[in-house]
Design a protein around this motif. Structure first.
Motif, PDB file in Angstrom:
ATOM      1  N   ARG A 169       0.777  -1.172   0.060  1.00  0.00           N
ATOM      2  CA  ARG A 169      -0.144   0.027   0.045  1.00  0.00           C
ATOM      3  C   ARG A 169       0.952   1.058   0.154  1.00  0.00           C
ATOM      4  N   LEU A 170       2.019   1.288   0.503  1.00  0.00           N
ATOM      5  CA  LEU A 170       2.916   2.475   0.503  1.00  0.00           C
ATOM      6  C   LEU A 170       3.714   2.398  -0.855  1.00  0.00           C
ATOM      7  N   LEU A 171       3.812   1.301  -1.450  1.00  0.00           N
ATOM      8  CA  LEU A 171       4.368   1.374  -2.750  1.00  0.00           C
ATOM      9  C   LEU A 171       3.140   2.178  -3.788  1.00  0.00           C
ATOM     10  N   MET A 172       1.797   1.883  -3.532  1.00  0.00           N
ATOM     11  CA  MET A 172       0.888   2.312  -4.472  1.00  0.00           C
ATOM     12  C   MET A 172       0.466   3.659  -3.832  1.00  0.00           C
ATOM     13  N   THR A 173       1.209   4.104  -3.000  1.00  0.00           N
ATOM     14  CA  THR A 173       0.783   5.457  -2.266  1.00  0.00           C
ATOM     15  C   THR A 173      -0.730   5.559  -1.676  1.00  0.00           C
ATOM     16  N   LEU A 174      -1.157   4.431  -1.317  1.00  0.00           N
ATOM     17  CA  LEU A 174      -2.567   4.470  -0.552  1.00  0.00           C
ATOM     18  C   LEU A 174      -2.292   4.671   0.733  1.00  0.00           C
ATOM     19  N   GLU A 175      -1.243   4.628   1.128  1.00  0.00           N
ATOM     20  CA  GLU A 175      -0.688   5.148   2.610  1.00  0.00           C
ATOM     21  C   GLU A 175       0.446   5.922   2.509  1.00  0.00           C
ATOM     22  N   GLU A 176       0.534   6.783   3.585  1.00  0.00           N
ATOM     23  CA  GLU A 176       1.689   7.851   3.565  1.00  0.00           C
ATOM     24  C   GLU A 176       2.728   7.354   4.488  1.00  0.00           C
ATOM     25  N   LEU A 177       3.930   7.497   4.155  1.00  0.00           N
ATOM     26  CA  LEU A 177       4.939   7.003   5.293  1.00  0.00           C
ATOM     27  C   LEU A 177       4.849   7.874   6.473  1.00  0.00           C
ATOM     28  N   SER A 178       5.116   7.293   7.516  1.00  0.00           N
ATOM     29  CA  SER A 178       5.609   7.772   9.172  1.00  0.00           C
ATOM     30  C   SER A 178       7.064   8.357   8.968  1.00  0.00           C
ATOM     31  N   GLY A 179       7.991   7.759   8.509  1.00  0.00           N
ATOM     32  CA  GLY A 179       9.337   8.036   8.377  1.00  0.00           C
ATOM     33  C   GLY A 179       9.953   7.354   7.198  1.00  0.00           C
ATOM     34  N   GLY A 180      11.394   7.781   6.812  1.00  0.00           N
ATOM     35  CA  GLY A 180      12.222   7.006   5.918  1.00  0.00           C
ATOM     36  C   GLY A 180      11.829   7.300   4.651  1.00  0.00           C
ATOM     37  N   LEU A 181      12.464   6.502   3.575  1.00  0.00           N
ATOM     38  CA  LEU A 181      12.351   6.850   1.976  1.00  0.00           C
ATOM     39  C   LEU A 181      12.144   5.642   1.334  1.00  0.00           C
ATOM     40  N   ILE A 182      11.289   5.831   0.053  1.00  0.00           N
ATOM     41  CA  ILE A 182      11.107   4.910  -0.739  1.00  0.00           C
ATOM     42  C   ILE A 182      11.577   5.306  -1.900  1.00  0.00           C
ATOM     43  N   LEU A 183      12.513   4.208  -2.747  1.00  0.00           N
ATOM     44  CA  LEU A 183      12.971   4.906  -4.070  1.00  0.00           C
ATOM     45  C   LEU A 183      12.424   3.651  -4.968  1.00  0.00           C
ATOM     46  N   ILE A 184      12.146   4.189  -6.440  1.00  0.00           N
ATOM     47  CA  ILE A 184      11.724   3.134  -7.349  1.00  0.00           C
ATOM     48  C   ILE A 184      12.739   3.551  -8.578  1.00  0.00           C
ATOM     49  N   ASP A 185      13.413   2.444  -8.877  1.00  0.00           N
ATOM     50  CA  ASP A 185      14.656   2.488  -9.875  1.00  0.00           C
ATOM     51  C   ASP A 185      15.628   3.500  -9.486  1.00  0.00           C
ATOM     52  N   GLY A 186      15.804   3.929  -8.357  1.00  0.00           N
ATOM     53  CA  GLY A 186      16.669   5.019  -7.682  1.00  0.00           C
ATOM     54  C   GLY A 186      16.257   6.193  -7.771  1.00  0.00           C
ATOM     55  N   PRO A 225      13.857   8.978  -6.083  1.00  0.00           N
ATOM     56  CA  PRO A 225      12.861   9.235  -4.941  1.00  0.00           C
ATOM     57  C   PRO A 225      11.412   9.049  -5.066  1.00  0.00           C
ATOM     58  N   TYR A 226      10.560   8.480  -4.459  1.00  0.00           N
ATOM     59  CA  TYR A 226       9.207   8.174  -4.504  1.00  0.00           C
ATOM     60  C   TYR A 226       8.363   9.078  -3.667  1.00  0.00           C
ATOM     61  N   THR A 227       8.905   9.239  -2.496  1.00  0.00           N
ATOM     62  CA  THR A 227       8.282   9.974  -1.359  1.00  0.00           C
ATOM     63  C   THR A 227       8.914  11.451  -0.959  1.00  0.00           C
ATOM     64  N   HIS A 228      10.464  11.437  -0.765  1.00  0.00           N
ATOM     65  CA  HIS A 228      11.091  12.646  -0.195  1.00  0.00           C
ATOM     66  C   HIS A 228      12.427  12.540  -1.180  1.00  0.00           C
ATOM     67  N   GLU A 229      13.040  13.958  -1.181  1.00  0.00           N
ATOM     68  CA  GLU A 229      14.334  13.758  -1.866  1.00  0.00           C
ATOM     69  C   GLU A 229      14.867  15.044  -1.154  1.00  0.00           C
ATOM     70  N   TYR A 230      16.582  14.992  -1.236  1.00  0.00           N
ATOM     71  CA  TYR A 230      17.220  15.982  -0.472  1.00  0.00           C
ATOM     72  C   TYR A 230      17.096  17.393  -1.412  1.00  0.00           C
ATOM     73  N   LYS A 231      16.910  18.366  -0.819  1.00  0.00           N
ATOM     74  CA  LYS A 231      17.080  19.707  -1.448  1.00  0.00           C
ATOM     75  C   LYS A 231      17.609  20.856  -0.610  1.00  0.00           C
ATOM     76  N   GLY A 232      18.903  21.029  -1.008  1.00  0.00           N
ATOM     77  CA  GLY A 232      19.749  22.211  -0.275  1.00  0.00           C
ATOM     78  C   GLY A 232      20.077  21.272   1.014  1.00  0.00           C
ATOM     79  N   GLU A 233      19.649  21.556   2.234  1.00  0.00           N
ATOM     80  CA  GLU A 233      19.954  21.025   3.533  1.00  0.00           C
ATOM     81  C   GLU A 233      18.724  20.213   3.954  1.00  0.00           C
ATOM     82  N   LYS A 234      17.614  20.386   3.299  1.00  0.00           N
ATOM     83  CA  LYS A 234      16.348  19.807   3.879  1.00  0.00           C
ATOM     84  C   LYS A 234      15.908  18.573   3.147  1.00  0.00           C
TER      85      LYS A 234
END
Length: 274
Positions: free
Chosen positions: A66-83, A85-94
């Motif tokens: 369900r996380l992979l289908m974005t039917l649920e949202e993460l509480s923490g961490g990262l998911i990547l598909i083929d490298g 970013p699926y959920t979050h990415e690093y921009k600047g220092e955030k």
């Protein structure tokens, strides 16, 4: 916020091919209120492999899909598909959420077949299959119909193309659902207990369809199932889950004949008998 720290040592499953994994979870946590379903989960699925998740109900397996289908949202961490970013990415220092438009592009690489079919009851079989290829992928109707007819033949449902889905048996609906997922040309196919709602006598038909897909395509497959013999036949690796964590992983032969973790032994004894 997601934690950017991640090392090869923290991965439960290692992609030995050297390629970018099809799916990668980094320190993924999922909570429902005070209930922690996934707790700092790390694992990856190599390109083209078929990985089966087993374990007791409530261990977090379906939540992963369900996380992979974005039917649920993460509480923490990262998911990547083929490298990517699926959920979050690093921009600047955030670390920031990936924009929804980019997320949709990545999500289109992933198809899922659910327990309860989720077909549109007011549409015919053919209309169910061509709906998303036309409106999401932008295929012409003629191309989508040609693809749908090929897929219906593959799953043994050609003669039902003009039937409404509510005229079909459960096994027939599930085969249509498989064709619908494949019509989106997914790189990754998620299968969530796809036989659990079916009568026992038609389970074999659906498993035969999935077995052929596994044998004749290079689609990466992530399966949740209690069909242990099927898991043993089609999987490259099997992961045993309990309480939101992977307690053991092995090739199918090892997992089903000589598991090392006591929790795995208990679970397999319960589902297989003996």
């Amino acid at each position: 916020m997601p934690d950017p720290t991640h090392s090869a040592e923290s991965q439960t499953m290692t992609n030995t091919s050297g390629d970018v994994p099809a799916i990668e979870f980094r320190d993924v946590t999922k909570r429902f209120g005070d209930n922690v379903v996934l707790d700092g989960l790390n694992f990856s699925v190599p390109q083209g492999q078929r990985i089966t998740l087993i374990g007791p109900s409530g261990s977090g397996k379906t939540t992963i899909l369900r996380l992979l289908m974005t039917l649920e949202e993460l509480s923490g961490g990262l998911i990547l598909i083929d490298g990517d970013p699926y959920t979050h990415e690093y921009k600047g220092e955030k670390w920031v959420a990936v924009p929804e438009k980019r997320r949709r592009v990545v999500r289109n690489r992933v198809g899922m077949v659910f327990q309860q079919f989720n077909l549109f009851p007011n549409m015919t079989v053919l209309e169910n299959i061509i709906e998303s290829p036309v409106h999401v992928l932008g295929k012409s109707k003629a191309e989508a119909i040609a693809d749908a007819e090929r897929l219906l033949e593959k799953v043994g449902m050609s003669e039902k193309r003009d039937f409404n889905t509510n005229q079909l048996s459960g096994g027939q609906q599930q085969r249509v659902a498989i064709a619908r997922a494949l019509a989106m040309d997914p790189e990754i196919l998620l299968l969530d207990e796809v036989t659990s709602a079916l009568d026992p006598e038609i389970v074999a038909d659906v498993l035969d369809v999935l077995r052929e897909i596994a044998e004749t395509t290079d689609i990466t497959m992530l399966l949740v199932t209690h069909e242990m013999q099927f898991a043993r036949e089609v999987s490259d690796r099997v992961l045993m889950f309990d309480k939101g964590q992977i307690v053991e992983e092995a090739d199918p032969e090892t997992m089903f004949t000589n598991p090392s973790h006591e929790r795995t032994k208990e679970f397999l004894k319960a589902v297989l008998g003996g």
